[in-house]
Design a protein around this motif. Sequence first.
Motif, PDB file in Angstrom:
ATOM      1  N   ARG A   7       0.838  -1.211   0.000  1.00  0.00           N
ATOM      2  CA  ARG A   7       0.000   0.000   0.000  1.00  0.00           C
ATOM      3  C   ARG A   7       0.872   1.260   0.000  1.00  0.00           C
ATOM      4  O   ARG A   7       0.433   2.310  -0.438  1.00  0.00           O
ATOM      5  CB  ARG A   7      -0.937  -0.030   1.198  1.00  0.00           C
ATOM      6  CG  ARG A   7      -2.040  -1.053   1.015  1.00  0.00           C
ATOM      7  CD  ARG A   7      -3.179  -0.871   1.988  1.00  0.00           C
ATOM      8  NE  ARG A   7      -4.409  -1.408   1.442  1.00  0.00           N
ATOM      9  CZ  ARG A   7      -4.725  -2.704   1.455  1.00  0.00           C
ATOM     10  NH1 ARG A   7      -3.881  -3.572   1.973  1.00  0.00           N
ATOM     11  NH2 ARG A   7      -5.857  -3.128   0.941  1.00  0.00           N
ATOM     12  N   ASN A   8       2.077   1.145   0.505  1.00  0.00           N
ATOM     13  CA  ASN A   8       2.971   2.308   0.460  1.00  0.00           C
ATOM     14  C   ASN A   8       3.302   2.708  -0.975  1.00  0.00           C
ATOM     15  O   ASN A   8       3.632   3.861  -1.244  1.00  0.00           O
ATOM     16  CB  ASN A   8       4.268   2.016   1.230  1.00  0.00           C
ATOM     17  CG  ASN A   8       4.055   2.086   2.735  1.00  0.00           C
ATOM     18  OD1 ASN A   8       3.002   2.525   3.186  1.00  0.00           O
ATOM     19  ND2 ASN A   8       5.053   1.662   3.488  1.00  0.00           N
ATOM     20  N   ILE A  11       1.131   5.385  -2.217  1.00  0.00           N
ATOM     21  CA  ILE A  11       1.574   6.720  -1.779  1.00  0.00           C
ATOM     22  C   ILE A  11       2.747   7.199  -2.634  1.00  0.00           C
ATOM     23  O   ILE A  11       2.791   8.367  -3.041  1.00  0.00           O
ATOM     24  CB  ILE A  11       1.962   6.687  -0.283  1.00  0.00           C
ATOM     25  CG1 ILE A  11       0.762   6.262   0.578  1.00  0.00           C
ATOM     26  CG2 ILE A  11       2.502   8.033   0.190  1.00  0.00           C
ATOM     27  CD1 ILE A  11      -0.408   7.231   0.567  1.00  0.00           C
ATOM     28  N   ARG A  12       3.663   6.299  -2.916  1.00  0.00           N
ATOM     29  CA  ARG A  12       4.804   6.694  -3.777  1.00  0.00           C
ATOM     30  C   ARG A  12       4.305   7.131  -5.148  1.00  0.00           C
ATOM     31  O   ARG A  12       4.787   8.103  -5.720  1.00  0.00           O
ATOM     32  CB  ARG A  12       5.782   5.527  -3.926  1.00  0.00           C
ATOM     33  CG  ARG A  12       6.598   5.258  -2.663  1.00  0.00           C
ATOM     34  CD  ARG A  12       7.510   4.051  -2.859  1.00  0.00           C
ATOM     35  NE  ARG A  12       8.453   4.272  -3.934  1.00  0.00           N
ATOM     36  CZ  ARG A  12       8.684   3.375  -4.919  1.00  0.00           C
ATOM     37  NH1 ARG A  12       8.049   2.238  -4.952  1.00  0.00           N
ATOM     38  NH2 ARG A  12       9.560   3.647  -5.856  1.00  0.00           N
ATOM     39  N   PHE A  15       2.420  10.579  -4.943  1.00  0.00           N
ATOM     40  CA  PHE A  15       3.313  11.741  -4.781  1.00  0.00           C
ATOM     41  C   PHE A  15       4.427  11.775  -5.846  1.00  0.00           C
ATOM     42  O   PHE A  15       5.403  12.495  -5.701  1.00  0.00           O
ATOM     43  CB  PHE A  15       3.912  11.758  -3.375  1.00  0.00           C
ATOM     44  CG  PHE A  15       2.925  12.225  -2.341  1.00  0.00           C
ATOM     45  CD1 PHE A  15       2.771  13.570  -2.055  1.00  0.00           C
ATOM     46  CD2 PHE A  15       2.125  11.316  -1.681  1.00  0.00           C
ATOM     47  CE1 PHE A  15       1.839  14.000  -1.117  1.00  0.00           C
ATOM     48  CE2 PHE A  15       1.189  11.729  -0.738  1.00  0.00           C
ATOM     49  CZ  PHE A  15       1.043  13.080  -0.462  1.00  0.00           C
ATOM     50  N   GLU A  17       6.743   9.715  -6.678  1.00  0.00           N
ATOM     51  CA  GLU A  17       8.089   9.357  -6.234  1.00  0.00           C
ATOM     52  C   GLU A  17       8.511   7.993  -6.783  1.00  0.00           C
ATOM     53  O   GLU A  17       9.304   7.285  -6.187  1.00  0.00           O
ATOM     54  CB  GLU A  17       8.166   9.397  -4.701  1.00  0.00           C
ATOM     55  CG  GLU A  17       8.036  10.810  -4.170  1.00  0.00           C
ATOM     56  CD  GLU A  17       8.632  11.001  -2.783  1.00  0.00           C
ATOM     57  OE1 GLU A  17       9.368  10.129  -2.292  1.00  0.00           O
ATOM     58  OE2 GLU A  17       8.346  12.063  -2.192  1.00  0.00           O
ATOM     59  N   LEU A  43      -7.495   8.473  -2.179  1.00  0.00           N
ATOM     60  CA  LEU A  43      -6.305   9.166  -1.665  1.00  0.00           C
ATOM     61  C   LEU A  43      -6.072  10.462  -2.455  1.00  0.00           C
ATOM     62  O   LEU A  43      -5.739  11.508  -1.889  1.00  0.00           O
ATOM     63  CB  LEU A  43      -5.071   8.268  -1.752  1.00  0.00           C
ATOM     64  CG  LEU A  43      -5.052   7.027  -0.844  1.00  0.00           C
ATOM     65  CD1 LEU A  43      -3.915   6.085  -1.235  1.00  0.00           C
ATOM     66  CD2 LEU A  43      -4.914   7.415   0.626  1.00  0.00           C
TER      67      LEU A  43
END
Lengths: 77, 192
Positions: A7-8, A11-12, A15, A17, A43
Amino acid sequence: MDPSYTRNDLIRYLFQEMTAEEACQFRRWLQQHPGASEELQQLQQTLADLRRVPEGPSETSVQLILAFSRQAALEHA
Amino acid sequence: MEYHQISDEQLVKQYVQGDESALELLIRRHQQRVFGAIYMFVRDRYVAEDLFQDTFMKAIRKLKTGAYQEEGKFLPWLLRIAHNRCIDYYRKTRRTPAIVTADGYDVFELLNLKGPAADRDLMISQSQRAVRQLVERLPAEQREVVILRIWGELSFKEIAKLTGVSINTALGRMRYALINLRKMKKQLKLSL
């Protein structure tokens, strides 16, 4: 989530990244995983809400800093 | 050369060599991010103004004494100073002896609770205020990541280094923060 992604990684991706190649692979993976794609959309919406908070200092603060700097320059001269 | 084409490092170099106008360009370029990050930390416009000035004054002293060594990383360096000023502020305010009312309430806590409704909020819109209040309700470690990533524009790698956690922890905190914010928005029936 697919074991190849956590799940991280959402987020990457959110954003920006990830490398261009990683992001491309991740987008393909998202197309095959509607659950993760829906989580990403939620999100994204929350992030858009957060980005609506513009804050800036007063002009007085900026002028005080500049005056401090000019004074410091005189003292160092 | 256009202003936006001049790198931070070039401006820092010019400033260190005595060009005071370079500092103004640096401030204008980064004021929103630095002030925004401080403001979200301390949640008080007046304190944020003080800490914003304090941050740049500290940076100026370091620049003028040649203590700045971080080539190419001016903004993260500036945000680190801002972050440390915020932490110092909290340490100082925590050290302040609590004044307790006859009912046993800490006066400073009462003031903090009343704070968001005070006149400092007149300057921001209803929806901006709602977003800020949601962020204030996040657990401290999640709020920190949100502020540093969204307003500070630090990468998760930089945040991990700054806060002393792993990148995965920083990413996880952001994810939980966004999930919590969404839940709070629903619970409070806010339309932003």
